[in-house]
Design a protein around this motif. Structure first.
Motif, PDB file in Angstrom:
ATOM      1  N   ARG A 292      -6.810   4.027  -3.466  1.00 21.86           N
ATOM      2  CA  ARG A 292      -7.346   5.011  -2.520  1.00 21.86           C
ATOM      3  C   ARG A 292      -7.309   6.421  -3.109  1.00 21.86           C
ATOM      4  N   LEU A 293      -6.228   6.770  -3.784  1.00 18.82           N
ATOM      5  CA  LEU A 293      -6.168   8.068  -4.445  1.00 18.82           C
ATOM      6  C   LEU A 293      -7.244   8.179  -5.522  1.00 18.82           C
ATOM      7  N   ASP A 294      -7.450   7.096  -6.248  1.00 18.64           N
ATOM      8  CA  ASP A 294      -8.453   7.077  -7.310  1.00 18.64           C
ATOM      9  C   ASP A 294      -9.864   7.202  -6.753  1.00 18.64           C
ATOM     10  N   GLN A 295     -10.054   6.786  -5.514  1.00 19.50           N
ATOM     11  CA  GLN A 295     -11.355   6.879  -4.858  1.00 19.50           C
ATOM     12  C   GLN A 295     -11.582   8.236  -4.193  1.00 19.50           C
ATOM     13  N   GLY A 296     -10.611   9.125  -4.267  1.00 16.74           N
ATOM     14  CA  GLY A 296     -10.773  10.463  -3.718  1.00 16.74           C
ATOM     15  C   GLY A 296     -10.104  10.693  -2.386  1.00 16.74           C
ATOM     16  N   GLU A 297      -9.415   9.696  -1.860  1.00 15.42           N
ATOM     17  CA  GLU A 297      -8.717   9.855  -0.591  1.00 15.42           C
ATOM     18  C   GLU A 297      -7.299  10.390  -0.822  1.00 15.42           C
ATOM     19  N   TRP A 298      -6.656  10.779   0.245  1.00 13.83           N
ATOM     20  CA  TRP A 298      -5.265  11.193   0.200  1.00 13.83           C
ATOM     21  C   TRP A 298      -4.413  10.117   0.865  1.00 13.83           C
ATOM     22  N   ILE A 299      -3.111  10.201   0.605  1.00 15.73           N
ATOM     23  CA  ILE A 299      -2.170   9.244   1.188  1.00 15.73           C
ATOM     24  C   ILE A 299      -1.170  10.001   2.055  1.00 15.73           C
ATOM     25  N   GLN A 300      -0.945   9.472   3.235  1.00 17.74           N
ATOM     26  CA  GLN A 300       0.022  10.043   4.176  1.00 17.74           C
ATOM     27  C   GLN A 300       1.139   9.028   4.415  1.00 17.74           C
ATOM     28  N   VAL A 301       2.360   9.445   4.125  1.00 16.83           N
ATOM     29  CA  VAL A 301       3.523   8.573   4.283  1.00 16.83           C
ATOM     30  C   VAL A 301       4.391   9.141   5.407  1.00 16.83           C
TER      31      VAL A 301
END
Length: 291
Positions: free
Chosen positions: A124-133
């Motif tokens: 997902r990061l590689d696709q341009g999205e961000w990650i929320q933990v």
């Protein structure tokens, strides 16, 4: 760029306003970065979350990919955590969010929270999205850690290249192995040969390995002299395969024990099978010396 960072942080705080008691952690976008490190056993991407700690995406030989969150802010965590993908602050289209769930472990001594099976987090990061933990601290304030993909592209390519060259097994998997034999046999099975190939691959790729101890054993059926010879031949067959796979013969030490040192009761067939074995143990240098 600074204005964009402030706007992005405000948007995230507003988006969590419904989650009373949450504290949002996000590095300013103009100083955000990802750092690659790797070798033949591990590939890692590290991201400093300003004021909070470090997030890491780690691919380990023989163990898959994990997401690590390391912070002294992590105390008294419950098991209720979540990892979601969210759109970048400048995105015009909302992504098809993931709601990632996996086995989670927390070590208080190292302040380290680990999410396993985290390949999709990287994707997902590689696709341009961000990650929320979101990290649940029980009765304490809940933390929301946001990982942006700013400056992610170049280190992600290094990570993927490294991951494609990982060896098949890690040290915990190869440090001590046992191989079992039918009665009267000295042949290494195909399954065991694959394990020995993995061991040889590790030994050749990691310079810290200094010695390989190969010990052969037998059950107590028959004469002791014959059992001693059989245990020697089994150990020699294992050594020969390792050498064939590229391990230096100078690293190998063979010992045969015959029917001494049983690990199971020789009065049962199952016990005798467990005693007909060869063990392979790797010895490596550490800061404290040999281990």
């Amino acid at each position: 760029m600074i204005i964009k960072s402030i706007i992005a942080m405000l948007m995230l705080v507003v988006s969590c306003s419904a989650c009373a008691g949450e504290k949002v952690w996000l590095s300013p976008l103009d100083s955000s970065s990802w750092v690659f490190s790797g070798n033949k056993t591990e590939c890692a991407l590290s991201h400093v979350v300003e004021g909070f700690g470090v997030a890491k995406i780690i691919a380990e030989a023989g163990a898959g990919t994990r997401l690590e969150i390391i912070s002294k802010e992590l105390k008294n965590l419950t098991g209720n955590h979540s990892v979601d993908s969210i759109p970048a602050s400048w995105a015009t289209e909302k992504p098809n969010n993931i709601h990632y769930q996996s086995d989670v472990s927390f070590t208080l001594l190292t302040h380290e929270l680990v999410f396993n099976d985290a390949d999709e987090v990287f994707e997902r990061l590689d696709q341009g999205e961000w990650i929320q933990v979101r990290l649940n601290g029980g009765g304490q304030k809940t933390h929301t850690v946001v990982l942006s993909n700013v400056n992610f592209e170049a280190p992600s390519k290094q990570y993927l290249s490294c991951k494609g060259n990982l060896i098949s097994l890690n040290y915990q998997q190869v440090r001590s192995s046992e191989f079992y034999y039918p009665s009267g046999s000295t042949l290494v099975s195909k399954a065991d040969a694959r394990v020995l190939y993995g061991i040889s691959e590790y030994v050749q790729g990691i310079r810290s390995i200094k010695k390989i101890l190969i010990d052969g054993y037998s059950d107590n059926q028959g004469r002791s002299a014959v059992n001693l010879r059989m245990s020697r031949e089994r150990a020699e067959e294992v050594a020969a395969l390792l050498i064939e796979f590229g391990v230096s013969h100078q690293m190998i030490q063979i010992r045969s024990h015959g029917d001494r040192y049983p690990i199971a009761d020789n009065r049962s067939a199952d016990g005798r099978q467990k005693n007909r074995r060869v063990t392979v143990r790797l010895i490596k240098n550490s800061a404290a010396g040999m281990q």
